[in-house]
Structure formats: structure tokens, C-alpha cells
Design an enzyme around this catalytic site. Structure first.
Site, short mmCIF file in Angstrom:
data_model
loop_
_atom_site.label_atom_id
_atom_site.label_comp_id
_atom_site.label_asym_id
_atom_site.label_seq_id
_atom_site.Cartn_x
_atom_site.Cartn_y
_atom_site.Cartn_z
N GLU A 136 -47.72 123.37 14.67
CA GLU A 136 -47.42 122.41 13.60
C GLU A 136 -48.66 121.74 13.01
O GLU A 136 -48.84 120.52 13.14
CB GLU A 136 -46.45 121.33 14.11
CG GLU A 136 -45.16 121.90 14.66
CD GLU A 136 -44.15 120.81 15.04
OE1 GLU A 136 -44.53 119.63 15.08
OE2 GLU A 136 -42.99 121.14 15.27
N TYR A 184 -35.99 121.49 13.16
CA TYR A 184 -35.20 120.36 13.68
C TYR A 184 -34.18 119.84 12.67
O TYR A 184 -33.06 119.56 13.02
CB TYR A 184 -36.12 119.22 14.12
CG TYR A 184 -36.84 119.54 15.40
CD1 TYR A 184 -36.25 119.28 16.64
CD2 TYR A 184 -38.07 120.17 15.39
CE1 TYR A 184 -36.88 119.61 17.82
CE2 TYR A 184 -38.72 120.51 16.57
CZ TYR A 184 -38.12 120.23 17.78
OH TYR A 184 -38.73 120.57 18.95
N ASN A 223 -40.59 126.12 14.04
CA ASN A 223 -39.93 124.99 14.69
C ASN A 223 -39.00 124.37 13.68
O ASN A 223 -39.42 123.95 12.60
CB ASN A 223 -40.95 123.93 15.13
CG ASN A 223 -41.83 124.41 16.28
OD1 ASN A 223 -41.62 125.49 16.82
ND2 ASN A 223 -42.81 123.60 16.65
N GLU A 273 -39.28 126.35 18.52
CA GLU A 273 -38.71 125.07 18.95
C GLU A 273 -37.46 124.80 18.16
O GLU A 273 -37.40 125.04 16.95
CB GLU A 273 -39.66 123.88 18.71
CG GLU A 273 -40.83 123.78 19.63
CD GLU A 273 -41.69 122.54 19.36
OE1 GLU A 273 -41.16 121.51 18.90
OE2 GLU A 273 -42.90 122.64 19.60
N ARG A 294 -42.87 128.97 26.82
CA ARG A 294 -43.91 128.56 25.87
C ARG A 294 -44.51 127.25 26.35
O ARG A 294 -43.80 126.24 26.44
CB ARG A 294 -43.33 128.41 24.47
CG ARG A 294 -44.31 127.83 23.48
CD ARG A 294 -43.74 127.76 22.04
NE ARG A 294 -44.76 127.17 21.19
CZ ARG A 294 -44.62 126.02 20.51
NH1 ARG A 294 -43.48 125.35 20.55
NH2 ARG A 294 -45.62 125.54 19.81
N HIS A 316 -51.74 122.03 20.86
CA HIS A 316 -50.55 121.22 20.62
C HIS A 316 -51.00 119.75 20.57
O HIS A 316 -50.59 118.93 21.39
CB HIS A 316 -49.48 121.48 21.68
CG HIS A 316 -48.08 121.12 21.27
ND1 HIS A 316 -47.04 122.02 21.26
CD2 HIS A 316 -47.56 119.95 20.83
CE1 HIS A 316 -45.93 121.41 20.85
NE2 HIS A 316 -46.22 120.15 20.59
C1 GBH Z 1 -42.01 118.91 17.46
O1 GBH Z 1 -42.34 118.32 16.24
C2 GBH Z 1 -43.19 118.93 18.37
O2 GBH Z 1 -43.83 120.18 18.35
C3 GBH Z 1 -42.89 118.54 19.79
O3 GBH Z 1 -44.08 118.25 20.46
C4 GBH Z 1 -41.93 117.37 19.80
O4 GBH Z 1 -41.70 116.89 21.08
C5 GBH Z 1 -40.64 117.85 19.18
O5 GBH Z 1 -40.87 118.27 17.88
C6 GBH Z 1 -39.56 116.79 19.11
O6 GBH Z 1 -39.92 115.78 18.22
O7 GBH Z 1 -39.85 110.21 13.91
O8 GBH Z 1 -37.80 110.36 12.71
O9 GBH Z 1 -39.77 109.60 11.56
C7 GBH Z 1 -41.31 118.33 15.27
C8 GBH Z 1 -41.76 117.80 13.92
C9 GBH Z 1 -42.43 115.93 12.70
C10 GBH Z 1 -40.38 115.87 13.87
C11 GBH Z 1 -42.43 114.42 12.57
C12 GBH Z 1 -40.37 114.37 13.73
C13 GBH Z 1 -40.99 112.50 12.42
C14 GBH Z 1 -39.58 112.09 12.13
N1 GBH Z 1 -41.72 116.37 13.88
N2 GBH Z 1 -41.05 113.96 12.53
S1 GBH Z 1 -39.23 110.47 12.60
#
Ligand code: GBH
Length: 452
Positions: free
Chosen positions: A161, A291, A289, A359, A72, A116
Site C-alpha cells: 500500500e 476493504y 487489498n 488483504e 503473508r 509494510h
Molecule cells: C490495511 O490498510 C493495512 O495493510 C493493514 O496493515 C491494516 O491493519 C489493515 O488494512 C486494516 O486497517 O481509519 O476509517 O479513517 C488498509 C487501508 C487506509 C484503510 C486508511 C483505512 C483509513 C480509514 N487503510 N484507511 S479510517
């Protein structure tokens, strides 16, 4: 995982390519934003990044040796249309054309993300995602890319996103273009979805066999305590982060309570008749995605006057819970949140299309190719949670993409966080596979007949 399950790795253009002024690429909002003092933690930018614009053959070799079924990656809109619309830059398309050829030669299926986060700066100057024209330009751009790559690419992801592009970029201001607006940010979110719908329509018209999806970042918002105030805060967070996007895309509806959440902030006058039909057109898959979960606590709003509030100012604070392990970035490690996300989608949306985890990954701050034991446990834990969800609920889980193949430019956090299966030494561009890369390679090498 079942036969035919797609194993992949993911990246994004601005985070890996570099070569921002090469072969006619136009400027994007990230070129501009990264020059703003204080915008990026370590003062860096994607100017060189992993230099994948030149080293893409190395990346393809790494994917092939890893044994993944799919890669991807994203296309940079300003490489293809330097002004966002109008003149097509052939040299920009040539880069992706070569990459797609190389992937197909090795039997690696390309999953192409069209957006992106790297909006052409010229379009931002004309209003960016706040204005509907940008959505129309996006659909036209999708048709241009499909016209060139669509004979070999079947799997398309319109947006990555839209929550982050709109709410982090136009409301929280931590991402490009760095605005802190109310109405403008909500308009941006809506126009991103209109752009998604227009791109779906354009891709279907351009390529009969296209398989089309959108990638959303979803996080269960759970109340930090059992108090009514925290429960209400979690609900507000869920509306802003998840349902602002999943309801229109998967349910052809706007979420209940959304207008009330933003009363005085925006009259939502950017919504037009017919938008929901466009935005909610059937998809071939949903990209998720995942996390972390958000532990939401009630908090005072930053501004009393709703007319001066950013759309991010909803009176919620994210807290860390005692006993929950966190990554080097402070993100809670809770694979069960992926289970909740997937089963929750199946419960809420009866027509949920097949799902790919597009992701999932963990960052470490240490600049060391030899250190990553946590990454293996992280991936294994989340895969198990995803498999449990598919067993317990009507979730047609089709694949899993690790974020990321490579350490890369982590947006406002610069080069500190390293998400890669492969370590990158930025001064030299040298790529070194980590233990987790070898672990995954061994798991994938045992399979037969899964290539497309
Ligand atoms: C993804 O976003 C992105 O698609 C990708 O480009 C990126 O590299 C990857 O995650 C890893 O971050 O900074 O602790 O305050 C994930 C969604 C939304 C996660 C904003 C982090 C901020 C949290 N992101 N969020 S923080």
C-alpha cells in the site's frame, strides 16, 4: 475456487512482532511516531504487540491447523539493516530464516512483503521517502533479504500500500512519519514506486525463479450523489488513491489530470526520464487489498493557497450512505466494490498480471474471542464477489489472504480494532481461534492436493 487457488492469512511485522529493541533491531518511524502524544488513539505502540518475535511457533501452529496454503508476513527493514543501509544485522535475518524454515516444513508457502510501513528512522532523518536515495536503499535491502531467504521464498511483495505510506504518512499525517506536506508527499509516493521498480530489478537479478508483485489498496470512489460536483470529487479521489499507483505500475504512464489536480501544490519535478520503464516493469502478480468503497462528496478545500496545501487536501469528503451496513470502524460493507475493483482493473489494463487478494477483513471492537458472526458473512460475501469478477472479466484470480491471522496493533487506532481469525489476549499473549477460524478450517480441510 479453482484447483491451485491459494488460501492464506496475512500479518505485518510492526503489528505483531513486538521486541522492538531486541537482537540489534534499529528504530523505525513507527517507534518514533507512536511516542508522539495523540498519534495513536489509545496511546499504545507495537513495543510488545502479539509478541510474535518470541511466539512465532504458535503462529505457525495456528496456520497449520487452519490448513492454509500460504502465509503473508512482512520483513522489518530495521531488523535487517538497523540504519536502513550499510551494516547487515544477521540476528534480524535469522528470525525470518527460522520462520521460513518452519513454514516450509509444514507445507505453507511464504509470501514475503518487504515493506509494510516500518521505514528505518535513520532514513527518515535523511529525508525519508521524499528523497530518491531511500528508493535506492530499498532496492539494496531487497537484495539482502533475497540473498538470505530466496532459496526457499519464491513469492515477493515489494511494497504494501504505497498510497498509505505516502499519502496517509506524509500528507494526511495520521500515520508515521506524521507529516502534512504537498510536494513532499507526492515525491514520497513517486519514490516508493521507484523503490518498487528497483526492488523488482534487484530480486530478478538475485533469484531467477522469483515471482514478484506489489500490493495496492484499491477502493472504488463512487460519487455520493449524481451531482456534477460529487462526480468530479469522486474522480479526484480515484486519481489520488488508485490511479496515482495503478497507472505507473500497470500502464507505464502517469494519470491524465494528475498535474492539474496538484497545480500549485507540486511541479512534480521528482519525475525523471526512465522512471516509468523502471516502475512499470512486468510483474508476476498484483496484490489487491480491498476493504471498502469510498462515497465521495465535494467539499471545500482546507487551504485556499495551493502552496500551503497538503496533497490530501483535494476537496473531497468521504460520506456514509444510508442503507449501507458498516463495520465497527464505520467502514461500509460492500463486497460488490471488490467486484468493481477487479473488473475495473481488467478493463483499464490489458496486461493485468494474475491477481491475489492480499488483504480483506473485518474488525470488531469487542474484546471477546466468542463473538464474530459477521466475519464469516464478510469473508463469504467478498469471496463470492471475487469469484464473480473472475468469471465475468479477464481476471486471473490466484488466491485470497484474510487480514489478519491475529488481532494486532492497528496503527493509529491502537489495539481497539480486532481483525483476527484468532483472538489475542494482549496481557498474556494467549491466542484463541474464533468461530470464523473454525469455519475456514472446515472449508479448507475438504480439499486435496493443493499444497505446494
Ligand atoms: C490495511 O490498510 C493495512 O495493510 C493493514 O496493515 C491494516 O491493519 C489493515 O488494512 C486494516 O486497517 O481509519 O476509517 O479513517 C488498509 C487501508 C487506509 C484503510 C486508511 C483505512 C483509513 C480509514 N487503510 N484507511 S479510517
Amino acid at each position: 475456487m479453482p484447483d491451485g487457488f491459494v488460501w492464506g492469512a496475512a500479518t505485518a511485522a510492526y503489528q505483531i512482532e513486538g521486541a522492538v529493541a531486541e537482537d540489534g533491531r534499529g528504530a523505525s518511524i513507527w517507534d518514533t511516531f507512536t511516542r508522539r502524544p495523540g498519534a495513536v488513539a489509545d496511546g499504545t505502540s507495537g513495543e510488545v504487540a502479539c509478541d510474535s518475535y518470541h511466539r512465532w511457533r504458535d503462529d505457525v501452529d495456528l496456520l497449520e491447523k487452519l490448513g492454509v496454503d500460504a502465509y503473508r508476513f512482512s520483513v522489518a527493514w530495521p531488523r535487517v539493516l538497523p540504519a536502513g543501509h550499510g551494516t547487515v544485522n544477521r540476528a534480524g535475518l535469522d528470525y525470518y530464516d527460522r520462520l521460513v524454515d518452519a513454514l516450509c516444513e509444514r507445507g505453507i508457502r511464504p509470501f514475503v512483503t518487504l515493506y509494510h510501513w516500518d521505514l528505518p528512522q535513520a532514513l527518515e532523518d535523511a529525508g525519508g521517502w521524499r528523497v530518491r536515495d531511500t528508493a535506492d536503499h530499498f532496492a539494496d535491502y531487497a537484495a539482502v533479504v533475497a540473498g538470505r531467504l530466496g532459496d526457499r521464498v519464491q513469492d515477493w511483495i515489494t511494497l504494501n500500500e504505497p498510497y498509505v505510506s505516502s499519502m496517509v504518512g506524509y500528507a494526511e499525517g495520521r500515520h508515521a512519519p506524521g507529516a502534512t506536506e504537498g510536494h513532499g508527499a507526492l515525491a514520497a509516493a513517486h519514490h516508493l514506486l521507484v523503490g518498487h521498480g528497483g526492488a523488482v530489478r534487484a530480486l530478478r537479478a538475485a533469484r531467477a525463479g522469483a515471482r514478484i508483485g506489489i500490493t495496492l489498496n484499491l477502493s472504488p470512489a463512487v460519487p455520493a450523489t449524481g451531482s456534477a460536483a460529487d462526480r468530479a470529487a469522486a474522480h479526484r479521489m480515484d486519481l489520488m488513491l488508485n490511479r496515482q499507483f495503478t497507472d505507473p505500475v500497470l500502464g507505464r504512464t502517469y494519470p491524465d489530470g494528475f498535474a492539474e489536480l496538484y497545480a500549485g501544490v507540486s511541479d512534480l519535478s521528482f519525475r525523471r526520464d526512465g522512471d516509468l520503464e523502471l516502475i512499470g516493469a512486468p510483474l508476476d502478480f498484483l496484490g489487491v487489498n480491498y476493504y471498502y468503497r469510498i462515497h465521495a462528496a465535494d467539499a471545500p478545500r482546507e487551504r485556499d493557497d495551493p502552496a500551503r496545501r497538503s496533497a490530501f487536501d483535494i476537496g473531497v469528503r468521504s460520506v456514509t450512505r444510508e442503507g449501507v451496513p458498516v463495520t465497527d470502524l464505520g467502514w461500509p460493507i460492500e463486497p460488490h466494490g471488490l467486484y468493481e475493483t477487479l473488473t475495473g482493473l481488467a478493463q483499464r489494463y490489458p496486461d493485468l498480471p494474475p491477481v491475489y487478494v492480499t488483504e480483506n477483513g473485518i474488525a470488531q471492537l469487542r474484546d471477546d474471542p466468542d463473538a464474530d458472526p459477521e466475519r464469516i458473512a464478510f469473508v463469504a460475501g467478498h469471496l463470492a464477489a471475487a469469484a464473480r469478477a473472475a468469471a465475468d472479466a479477464p481476471v486471473d484470480l490466484r488466491g485470497y489472504f484474510y487480514w489478519s491471522l491475529l488481532d494486532n496493533f492497528e496503527w493509529a487506532r491502537g489495539y481497539g480494532p480486532r481483525f483476527g481469525l484468532v483472538h489475542v489476549d494482549y496481557p498474556t499473549g494467549t491466542r484463541t481461534p474464533r468461530a470464523s477460524y473454525h469455519w475456514l478450517r472446515e472449508r479448507l480441510s475438504g480439499r486435496t492436493g493443493n499444497r505446494f
